[in-house]
Design an enzyme around this catalytic site. Sequence first.
Site, PDB file in Angstrom:
ATOM      1  CE1 TYR A   1     -15.765   3.350  -3.133  1.00  0.00           C
ATOM      2  CE2 TYR A   1     -13.003   3.604  -4.205  1.00  0.00           C
ATOM      3  CZ  TYR A   1     -13.786   3.214  -3.195  1.00  0.00           C
ATOM      4  OH  TYR A   1     -13.095   3.959  -2.502  1.00  0.00           O
TER       5      TYR A   1
ATOM      6  NE  ARG B   1      -5.662   9.471   3.284  1.00  0.00           N
ATOM      7  CZ  ARG B   1      -4.590   9.854   2.959  1.00  0.00           C
ATOM      8  NH1 ARG B   1      -4.202  11.569   2.984  1.00  0.00           N
ATOM      9  NH2 ARG B   1      -4.268   8.770   2.804  1.00  0.00           N
TER      10      ARG B   1
ATOM     11  CB  SER C   1     -11.625   7.118  -3.507  1.00  0.00           C
ATOM     12  OG  SER C   1      -9.704   7.167  -3.142  1.00  0.00           O
TER      13      SER C   1
ATOM     14  CE  LYS D   1      -6.179   2.133  -0.530  1.00  0.00           C
ATOM     15  NZ  LYS D   1      -6.784   1.681   0.690  1.00  0.00           N
TER      16      LYS D   1
ATOM     17  CE  LYS E   1      -4.184   2.577   2.507  1.00  0.00           C
ATOM     18  NZ  LYS E   1      -4.483   2.316   3.202  1.00  0.00           N
TER      19      LYS E   1
HETATM   20  C1  PBG Z   1      -7.705   3.503   5.198  1.00  0.00           C
HETATM   21  C2  PBG Z   1      -8.331   3.417   3.559  1.00  0.00           C
HETATM   22  C3  PBG Z   1      -8.294   4.742   3.102  1.00  0.00           C
HETATM   23  C4  PBG Z   1      -8.024   3.641   2.064  1.00  0.00           C
HETATM   24  C5  PBG Z   1      -8.587   2.820   1.912  1.00  0.00           C
HETATM   25  N1  PBG Z   1      -8.916   2.292   3.650  1.00  0.00           N
HETATM   26  C6  PBG Z   1      -6.984   5.229   3.089  1.00  0.00           C
HETATM   27  C7  PBG Z   1      -5.836   5.975   3.801  1.00  0.00           C
HETATM   28  O1  PBG Z   1      -5.025   5.023   3.092  1.00  0.00           O
HETATM   29  O2  PBG Z   1      -5.355   7.159   4.201  1.00  0.00           O
HETATM   30  C8  PBG Z   1      -7.726   4.789   0.622  1.00  0.00           C
HETATM   31  C9  PBG Z   1      -9.237   3.706  -0.188  1.00  0.00           C
HETATM   32  C10 PBG Z   1      -9.159   4.463  -1.698  1.00  0.00           C
HETATM   33  O3  PBG Z   1      -8.596   6.576  -1.421  1.00  0.00           O
HETATM   34  O4  PBG Z   1     -10.973   4.483  -2.136  1.00  0.00           O
HETATM   35  N2  PBG Z   1      -6.911   2.598   6.099  1.00  0.00           N
END
Ligand code: PBG
Length: 416
Positions: free
Chosen positions: A404, A288, A365, A339, A278
């Site tokens: 999504y 967020r 997202s 991710k 990630k």
């Molecule tokens: C939180 C989390 C995040 C996402 C999934 N789980 C945000 C982050 O790490 O700040 C992001 C998913 C997305 O942007 O669609 N741990």
Amino acid sequence: RTGGDYTRHQFPLEIPYLQMNMTGLSKTFAGAPVGNLFRPARSNAIRRTCPVSSKAADVDLAPPTKRVAPRAPEGSPVVPPQDLASRPRRNRRSATVREAFRETILTPSNFIYPIFVHDGDDDIPIDSMPGQSRLGWKTGMVKKVREARAAGVNQVVIFPKTPDHLKTATAEECFNPNGLAQRSISLLKDTFPDLEVYTDVALDPYNTMGHDGMVRSDGVIMNDETVYYLCKQAVSQARAGADVISPSDMMDGRVGAIREALDAEGFTNVAIMSYTAKYNSAYYGPFRDALASAPRPGNEDWSIPKDKAEYQMDPANYRECLREAALDEAEGADIMMVKPAGAYLDIIRALKDSTTLPISAYQVSGEYSMLKAGSAAGYLNEKDAVLESLISIKRAGADLTLTYFAVDAAKWLQEV
Ligand code: PBG
């Protein structure tokens, strides 16, 4: 020609050199200022001429073909055929052969649909993610999952929007047995027993400081203390009925600790999908917004890192994903995730080639919102661009894709 076996694509062009034999041809054009001057000609030994037999056969002839020879536009240059043994376009010349040779096929059974829920009844549209809403957990969520299943999407991941008054610096709400996530999971499993329910494990939706772990006053994200709560969160989700626990927090050692905690409580059948690689990405912005979970500003008394670079991976790094993968596999992950997806296809391929575990990829997202914005502006054809993004993620090696677009894409696939 005697009613031959030509298809539309196989008609030779009506140009004189095709009537010459091939050996003569290469002589005729040797040194001509067209064609492939720098490529050696294929050996004459493998050249054959195949004159059409003029002997009338004692059988019914095929009826004269109605197919007509295609015409080149007037003014087309007359050139000798390139001397090519291999012409890859032969394998792309019709929809039938393209379909026959297609290496990657999208199916809704590989999609996981991420769902935002909140504790009200209305669906609240998310401004930065057109088409997505925070769904009422008893209303819109159930309705949306029913719609997803009808389109063939039977896997979802739940993200709860925690009201501010339930957030604390240590995020205890994350393991509340009656928390929004736990209630949503339970309701989904009661309503759709065969639905595969994934959960998110991290503190950020519950943490006043907006980080995936607890923040020390000097701005350090506390690893082992965080993992202790993540285990409680995971177990509470398993108790609610979750099928797959998905730690997205990037703390060290959390996969092994969660595996042990689940097993100790008898949840040996509950799987772990680890967010293995990630990255500290700008593409999480709209998410967020949706959960109001971005890191909060710190102050003189308490410093709060403005981004997640202390624990999420540096976008510049490739080899590091292999280190994370080796650890997650050893700690008992069932699925490994990359991710974001679209900008990290090399990482998806790296993980795919380094393990026998299934690989998932999260089209996050920001990727969603970019495609939506480009389509809304008329710059992109939404359906074509989205399906191309999803096939690319799968081609790179993703067995599962969190997106999504899951429900829309599933419907588009039914149309084709
Ligand atoms: C939180 C989390 C995040 C996402 C999934 N789980 C945000 C982050 O790490 O700040 C992001 C998913 C997305 O942007 O669609 N741990």
